[in-house]
Design a protein around this motif. Structure first.
Motif, mmCIF file in Angstrom:
data_model
loop_
_atom_site.group_PDB
_atom_site.id
_atom_site.type_symbol
_atom_site.label_atom_id
_atom_site.label_comp_id
_atom_site.label_asym_id
_atom_site.label_seq_id
_atom_site.Cartn_x
_atom_site.Cartn_y
_atom_site.Cartn_z
ATOM 1 N N THR A 18 -41.149 16.547 -29.655
ATOM 2 C CA THR A 18 -42.584 16.308 -29.804
ATOM 3 C C THR A 18 -43.365 17.497 -29.251
ATOM 4 O O THR A 18 -44.515 17.704 -29.603
ATOM 5 N N ASP A 19 -42.711 18.266 -28.365
ATOM 6 C CA ASP A 19 -43.254 19.544 -27.897
ATOM 7 C C ASP A 19 -42.079 20.330 -27.326
ATOM 8 O O ASP A 19 -40.939 19.884 -27.384
ATOM 9 N N GLN A 20 -42.325 21.487 -26.754
ATOM 10 C CA GLN A 20 -41.256 22.369 -26.297
ATOM 11 C C GLN A 20 -40.440 21.788 -25.144
ATOM 12 O O GLN A 20 -39.364 22.284 -24.840
ATOM 13 N N ALA A 21 -40.947 20.741 -24.525
ATOM 14 C CA ALA A 21 -40.255 20.190 -23.358
ATOM 15 C C ALA A 21 -39.879 18.725 -23.506
ATOM 16 O O ALA A 21 -39.393 18.125 -22.554
ATOM 17 N N THR A 22 -40.060 18.144 -24.681
ATOM 18 C CA THR A 22 -39.808 16.712 -24.856
ATOM 19 C C THR A 22 -38.874 16.462 -26.035
ATOM 20 O O THR A 22 -39.088 16.995 -27.132
ATOM 21 N N VAL A 23 -37.847 15.648 -25.802
ATOM 22 C CA VAL A 23 -36.880 15.271 -26.834
ATOM 23 C C VAL A 23 -36.890 13.756 -26.976
ATOM 24 O O VAL A 23 -36.882 13.036 -25.975
ATOM 25 N N VAL A 24 -36.904 13.298 -28.235
ATOM 26 C CA VAL A 24 -36.924 11.864 -28.500
ATOM 27 C C VAL A 24 -35.719 11.494 -29.371
ATOM 28 O O VAL A 24 -35.535 12.049 -30.459
ATOM 29 N N PHE A 25 -34.904 10.586 -28.867
ATOM 30 C CA PHE A 25 -33.762 10.054 -29.618
ATOM 31 C C PHE A 25 -34.164 8.711 -30.212
ATOM 32 O O PHE A 25 -34.656 7.830 -29.491
ATOM 33 N N ARG A 26 -33.971 8.527 -31.510
ATOM 34 C CA ARG A 26 -34.159 7.234 -32.170
ATOM 35 C C ARG A 26 -32.775 6.673 -32.471
ATOM 36 O O ARG A 26 -31.935 7.341 -33.078
ATOM 37 N N LEU A 27 -32.534 5.449 -32.044
ATOM 38 C CA LEU A 27 -31.222 4.825 -32.219
ATOM 39 C C LEU A 27 -31.250 3.797 -33.338
ATOM 40 O O LEU A 27 -32.253 3.094 -33.526
ATOM 41 N N ARG A 28 -30.153 3.705 -34.068
ATOM 42 C CA ARG A 28 -30.041 2.715 -35.148
ATOM 43 C C ARG A 28 -30.000 1.296 -34.581
ATOM 44 O O ARG A 28 -30.400 0.344 -35.240
ATOM 45 N N TYR A 29 -29.480 1.181 -33.382
ATOM 46 C CA TYR A 29 -29.376 -0.117 -32.725
ATOM 47 C C TYR A 29 -29.382 0.132 -31.219
ATOM 48 O O TYR A 29 -29.054 1.235 -30.755
ATOM 49 N N PRO A 30 -29.785 -0.842 -30.438
ATOM 50 C CA PRO A 30 -29.754 -0.661 -28.982
ATOM 51 C C PRO A 30 -28.317 -0.412 -28.512
ATOM 52 O O PRO A 30 -27.387 -1.089 -28.956
ATOM 53 N N TYR A 31 -28.153 0.548 -27.650
ATOM 54 C CA TYR A 31 -26.830 0.883 -27.126
ATOM 55 C C TYR A 31 -26.965 1.047 -25.615
ATOM 56 O O TYR A 31 -27.526 2.028 -25.127
ATOM 57 N N ALA A 32 -26.461 0.057 -24.875
ATOM 58 C CA ALA A 32 -26.732 -0.033 -23.436
ATOM 59 C C ALA A 32 -26.385 1.237 -22.658
ATOM 60 O O ALA A 32 -27.177 1.678 -21.821
#
Length: 532
Positions: A147-161
């Motif tokens: 989302t910017d040079q210092a932020t990473v976002v992971f989207r998961l297909r399903y919740p994974y504890a």
């Protein structure tokens, strides 16, 4: 996922190296001891990596010395921030994980770490053109983006504890690998990371030399260099340790015990999650009978294996979750000594009656099977021979077979195999693939084609649920079902043994996984070691 076995190429290299090093042990030391100024630490291990690239499974548990992950583990194996400024956050639905990077982190070549490097690393693992054994470990990842040079976002297909535990993966610089064939890139032998050490040189079959990273965000290492010597032969490694070449060496328990009386050395016996056991294939007509498997489970003398073969440096094993884990189920722990009477009664009740030579027979079929083990592994050989002797006492004939991995591979669906696995981290990491039906017959995971709907549901529950109590209940059920079905004959947990010079200070053992080598073992915090 762990590396499953040495490649044929590496076995050849290690065998040749052992011969050369045996000669070296009888002459002048091949590696300087680094005592001048106390600035070089020299350690010896039996295992040499195939590549130094985290994308190709190097140091994925966050102990590679060369790389850092978004998160790391402390001395108690608890997650702590690594390249991330704080532990990443998880959304209420468990499907979005956000990591914010530290400021000012530099790669070894002086370039700044950015969120795009993180995205590139994880996308490379997920790329089907890249020969990464980690891909199936990240199959829950739908996307990874900045989302910017210092932020990473992971989207998961399903919740994974346990997803945060997957973020120990070392981060590589995108600019050095983008557009290349990662499988064959020169980076794999001369990598650039952010870790406390940078690669100075790598001589295959001999040594890896690491130099201190002066600009590491965690502070400069306490020593200037680390030399990792690759010495495949246990006896040669012990000889060279005795000759003063190494500050520390990984050794089998019996060889390590020889250093106990000498005040110039100290022996560390480190608790592990590393177990040895016999995979019992469902495709074998004798082992397909649960009565035979259960009888074997009663017949083996685990206590004798620990005291005799391991020299006391181990513990009896009854399942895949180590006693040190919060997920360990105490009810599955059986009697560590053999119960020949109970084992014989089980076989009698199942129709296996004594036959010629004392070997039991049922419907004309003798209770006989082969037990394979890698011929170069002396510990597995001794365990295989112990199982053979114990099985004979209840009328089961086992034929031990020391083979190359190439010979073992095609026989795993029908012949038993002395194997090793184990993780001190989340039980999902190995057990999901080792006992899940969807992985039946797929290489070294579930090679015996064990199938259980109950275990499948419990394994899925364990990874789906965020509630610790529900997860613990799920893995308790997994362990109980495995104890009843006996797809594996769990034998021992190992305590990894190391010999160190008494002058070495700052060593901090922690519960170790199955893997050995540069990326794990006692030297996970060698950047803090000093010499008195």
């Amino acid at each position: 996922m762990i590396r499953l076995r040495p490649t044929f190429r590496r076995l050849v290299a290690m065998t040749a190296a052992a011969g050369m090093l045996a000669l070296a042990a009888c002459s002048a030391p091949a590696i300087p001891d680094g005592s001048a100024g106390g600035t070089t630490m020299v350690v010896a291990t039996s295992d040499e990596p195939d590549a130094l690239n985290p994308v190709l499974n190097y140091g994925v548990d966050g102990a590679s010395l060369i790389f850092d992950g978004l998160v790391a583990r402390d001395r108690d194996n608890r997650l702590v921030p690594g390249l991330a400024a704080d532990l990443p956050t998880v959304s209420p639905d468990g499907r979005t994980v956000t990591a914010r990077l530290r400021d000012g982190v530099l790669f070894h070549d002086g370039t700044a770490l950015s969120a795009q490097d993180v995205v590139f690393t994880y996308q490379a693992v997920l790329d089907p053109k890249v020969d990464s054994t980690l891909r199936s470990d990240l199959d829950m990842v739908e996307s990874v983006a900045t989302t910017d040079q210092a932020t990473v976002v992971f989207r998961l297909r399903y919740p994974y504890a346990p997803f945060l535990q997957r973020l120990t993966l070392g981060i590589v610089p995108a600019k050095l690998l983008a557009g290349q064939d990662i499988n064959t890139a020169g980076f794999n032998r001369k990598p650039v990371g952010t870790g406390p050490y940078k690669v100075e040189s790598w001589t295959p079959g001999d040594r890896l030399v690491l130099a201190a990273n002066e600009r590491h965000f965690g502070g400069r290492p306490a020593n200037n260099r680390v030399v990792v010597a690759f010495v495949a032969d246990d006896n040669v490694r012990a000889q060279r340790m005795r000759a003063g070449e190494f500050d520390a060496a990984e050794l089998p328990p019996k060889l390590a015990a020889g250093f106990d009386p000498d005040a110039a050395y100290k022996v560390q016996r480190v608790p592990t999650a590393d177990y040895r056991g016999v995979m019992l294939p469902m495709g074998n007509p004798v082992l397909a009978d649960p009565a035979v498997r259960r009888a074997l489970n009663l017949a083996v003398d685990r206590s004798a294996m620990v005291s005799g073969i391991l020299g006391g440096a181990g513990d009896p094993a009854f399942g895949p979750v180590p006693p040190t884990s919060e997920f360990a189920e105490p009810s599955i722990v059986g009697t560590p000594t053999a119960d020949v009477v109970a084992a014989s009664a089980l076989l009698d009740a199942a129709g296996w009656t004594p036959g010629p030579g004392g070997v039991r027979v049922k419907d004309g079929r003798p209770a006989r099977f082969a037990l394979m083990y890698p011929a170069t592994d002396t510990l597995r050989k001794e365990l295989a021979l112990a199982v053979t002797a114990d099985a004979k006492k209840v009328g089961i004939e086992v034929t031990p077979a020391g083979l190359t991995w190439d010979a073992i591979d095609p026989r795993m669906k029908s012949d038993a195999l002395l194997m090793g696995y184990g993780t001190p981290y989340d039980p999902d990491f190995i057990s999901y693939k080792l006992f899940g039906s969807r992985f039946a017959g797929q290489g070294y995971f579930n090679s015996g084609s064990y199938r259980s709907a109950v275990v499948d549901r419990a394994l899925q529950e364990g990874r789906d649920q965020a509630d610790p109590a529900r997860r613990k209940a799920a893995y308790a059920q997994v362990q109980k079902e495995l104890a009843a079905d006996v797809p594996w004959l769990f034998l021992t947990y190992l305590r990894h043994s190391y010999v160190l010079k008494s002058s070495v200070q700052g060593v901090t053992p922690r519960v170790e996984p199955h893997e050995h080598g540069v990326a794990n073992s006692l030297w996970w915090n060698i950047n803090t070691w000093t010499r008195s």
